[in-house]
Design an enzyme around this catalytic site. Sequence first.
Site, short mmCIF file in Angstrom:
data_model
loop_
_atom_site.label_atom_id
_atom_site.label_comp_id
_atom_site.label_asym_id
_atom_site.label_seq_id
_atom_site.Cartn_x
_atom_site.Cartn_y
_atom_site.Cartn_z
N ASP A 68 42.31 -44.07 -27.48
CA ASP A 68 43.75 -43.96 -27.86
C ASP A 68 44.17 -44.55 -29.03
O ASP A 68 44.35 -45.88 -28.99
CB ASP A 68 44.41 -44.54 -26.68
CG ASP A 68 45.94 -44.24 -26.81
OD1 ASP A 68 46.32 -43.46 -27.61
OD2 ASP A 68 46.77 -45.10 -25.76
N GLY A 92 46.76 -44.59 -30.02
CA GLY A 92 48.46 -44.64 -29.84
C GLY A 92 48.63 -46.12 -28.95
O GLY A 92 50.11 -46.31 -28.60
N THR A 145 53.30 -49.60 -20.37
CA THR A 145 53.65 -48.29 -20.15
C THR A 145 53.30 -47.24 -21.10
O THR A 145 53.65 -47.57 -22.04
CB THR A 145 55.17 -48.40 -19.62
OG1 THR A 145 55.51 -49.56 -18.67
CG2 THR A 145 55.86 -47.13 -18.95
N GLY A 191 53.41 -42.90 -22.05
CA GLY A 191 54.47 -41.83 -21.62
C GLY A 191 53.92 -41.27 -20.28
O GLY A 191 54.88 -40.39 -19.59
N SER A 192 52.78 -41.29 -20.08
CA SER A 192 52.30 -40.64 -18.68
C SER A 192 52.12 -41.61 -17.90
O SER A 192 51.33 -41.12 -16.94
CB SER A 192 51.15 -39.72 -19.31
OG SER A 192 50.20 -40.46 -20.02
N TYR A 216 51.53 -48.86 -34.95
CA TYR A 216 50.91 -47.53 -34.31
C TYR A 216 50.35 -47.18 -35.74
O TYR A 216 50.54 -47.85 -36.93
CB TYR A 216 52.01 -46.57 -34.04
CG TYR A 216 52.83 -46.84 -32.69
CD1 TYR A 216 52.28 -46.57 -31.50
CD2 TYR A 216 54.02 -47.34 -33.04
CE1 TYR A 216 52.97 -46.99 -30.36
CE2 TYR A 216 54.96 -47.75 -31.89
CZ TYR A 216 54.34 -47.47 -30.53
OH TYR A 216 54.97 -47.95 -29.45
N ASP A 218 48.13 -39.98 -32.79
CA ASP A 218 47.63 -40.44 -31.72
C ASP A 218 46.62 -39.67 -30.57
O ASP A 218 47.00 -38.56 -30.30
CB ASP A 218 48.92 -40.64 -30.67
CG ASP A 218 48.79 -41.17 -29.37
OD1 ASP A 218 47.70 -41.40 -29.05
OD2 ASP A 218 49.81 -41.36 -28.60
N THR A 232 47.36 -38.87 -26.85
CA THR A 232 48.50 -37.68 -26.55
C THR A 232 48.04 -36.23 -27.01
O THR A 232 47.31 -35.89 -27.65
CB THR A 232 49.85 -38.04 -27.33
OG1 THR A 232 50.55 -39.31 -26.82
CG2 THR A 232 50.88 -36.99 -27.23
N THR A 233 48.21 -35.49 -25.82
CA THR A 233 47.82 -34.14 -25.72
C THR A 233 48.32 -33.27 -26.75
O THR A 233 47.75 -32.44 -27.49
CB THR A 233 47.73 -33.69 -24.48
OG1 THR A 233 47.32 -34.31 -23.50
CG2 THR A 233 46.88 -32.18 -24.43
#
Length: 473
Positions: free
Chosen positions: A106, A108, A147, A149-150, A270, A298, A301-302
């Site tokens: 990741d 991100g 925490t 986003g998902s 980032y 990132d 992130t998908t």
Amino acid sequence: MMSSTGLLLAALLLTPQAIAAPSPNPRPTAGQSITLNRRLPPVRTAEDWGAWAKTEREALMSKYGATPPQKRSQGTNLITNQNADSSFYGSLAIGTPPVSFDVILDTGSSDLWVADTSCQTGCSRIAAFDSTTSSTFQNLSQPFSITYGSGAAAGSLAQDDVQMAGFSVPNQVFAAVNQVSSGLLNSPVSGLLGLAWQSIAASGHTPFWQTLASSGAWTEPVMAFQLTRFINATNAQPTEPGGTFTMGFTNSSLYTGNIDYQNVPSTPTYWILPMTSMTVQGNAVTIPTGSASYSAIDTGTTLVGGPTSAIQAIYAQIPGSQPGTGNWEGYYTYPCSTEVNVAISFGGPSWPVSPADFQLTQISNSQCIGAFFELNTGGSAPSWIVGDTFLKNVYSVFRYSPPSVGFAALSPTALAMNGVNAPAPTATIGSISASATAGAGGPGSINGASPMWGSSIGAIGVAVAVSVGAVLL
Ligand SMILES: *[C@@H]1O[C@H](CO)[C@@H](O)[C@H](O)[C@H]1NC(C)=O
Ligand SMILES: *[C@@H]1O[C@H](CO)[C@@H](O)[C@H](O)[C@H]1NC(C)=O
Ligand SMILES: *[C@@H]1O[C@H](CO)[C@@H](O)[C@H](O)[C@H]1NC(C)=O
């Protein structure tokens, strides 16, 4: 063609609780101990004498003031593509003896964490870290939470030896996590490796990659990704070969032409680049400027999320598109028969995103969901999150010094890996060719910064077979 996989993916993106199918093809459990093959046989070979002579000479040079030649090195980790491009994970090993884990890679976020054996929530059917089996484990007994986003994860900070792609960092700070949001981890993934900068580490401590880069362990101060595409592949399996993550070099077999580097803004956080222009179907669309153009590059992130006005401008170029409703609020539908060509520039070349990546999933006879969605980030967070929808289309390079992100065109060799069903790779920890000292890091903002976009969603599993070569350090 893509309906079943696509719908599953889409549902997972919005309701992560919905997963948990059993593995169709059980393999050995992830996280088993690695047997180390010691390279020293009872009788010394010429090779052993050579190694001894080198060590002896370097020790003497060091003792008498000369600088030994710096060991610089490079390594490769084979990635797994989970659930048709939903997430991309690699493997690393923790502890003594080292035990391997699959972790989302990741760029991100900046913390390493793995589920530990006390994890009760969100950790079913995954390999967990057992601190009692590692002789080098140290519990820092400080609370940790993060925490994304998902989802979120919480536990406590610890230190142990971490190895990946032939590199080793003794006493790396990571979090042993005992609470994980439902759906954040999907078997066989046990955690997440943050590859952004220390300044946004929730732990405050130096990330694994940054310790290696800053210590000069890498041949070149770069790490790079080639990510595969299975979103439009027929019969994509839950895990497929995901491409390549390298540390310390870029693999010129995987890209063509130059790598176009663009600097990240001062004081890296980032991996941020300003998005300078975008075209849709060949037409320029208006996107925000100044700091509102900041985009986090990132891998965790998908999709691609961006400011409402820009997302509206994108779909305004696509006849028949409409804002989504219900679960699809913030997304747009458009006619599946339309091949949408988006291209994005971050100051250099304009990089095309394939129509296959734009087409996230089909939701009715004629309508599809686009992979660019409205995202309202808060505070100091970047306006755009540029995830795998874009990154599958380029070779991406994250450079420590000067801090910058580079993109290059994928080579025919790299493109040939897209959509080719094959077993997902087994853990590739590698033999250790270089190690570095974990940075001090300072207490920083424990429970403070919350990078918002972590890994996404995936499924089911393959496992980690483990073999690590000789560890000579
Ligand atoms: C570390 O210590 C904390 C608090 O003392 C404890 O809650 C946690 O379970 C320990 N973690 C491990 C992995 O032993
Ligand atoms: C998937 O998309 C890529 C990129 O657009 C394309 O080259 C490839 O042929 C597509 N594969 C299938 C099976 O449609
Ligand atoms: C570079 O990538 C190619 C294609 O995947 C691979 O065969 C080769 O071993 C890689 N080179 C290095 C040095 O890892």
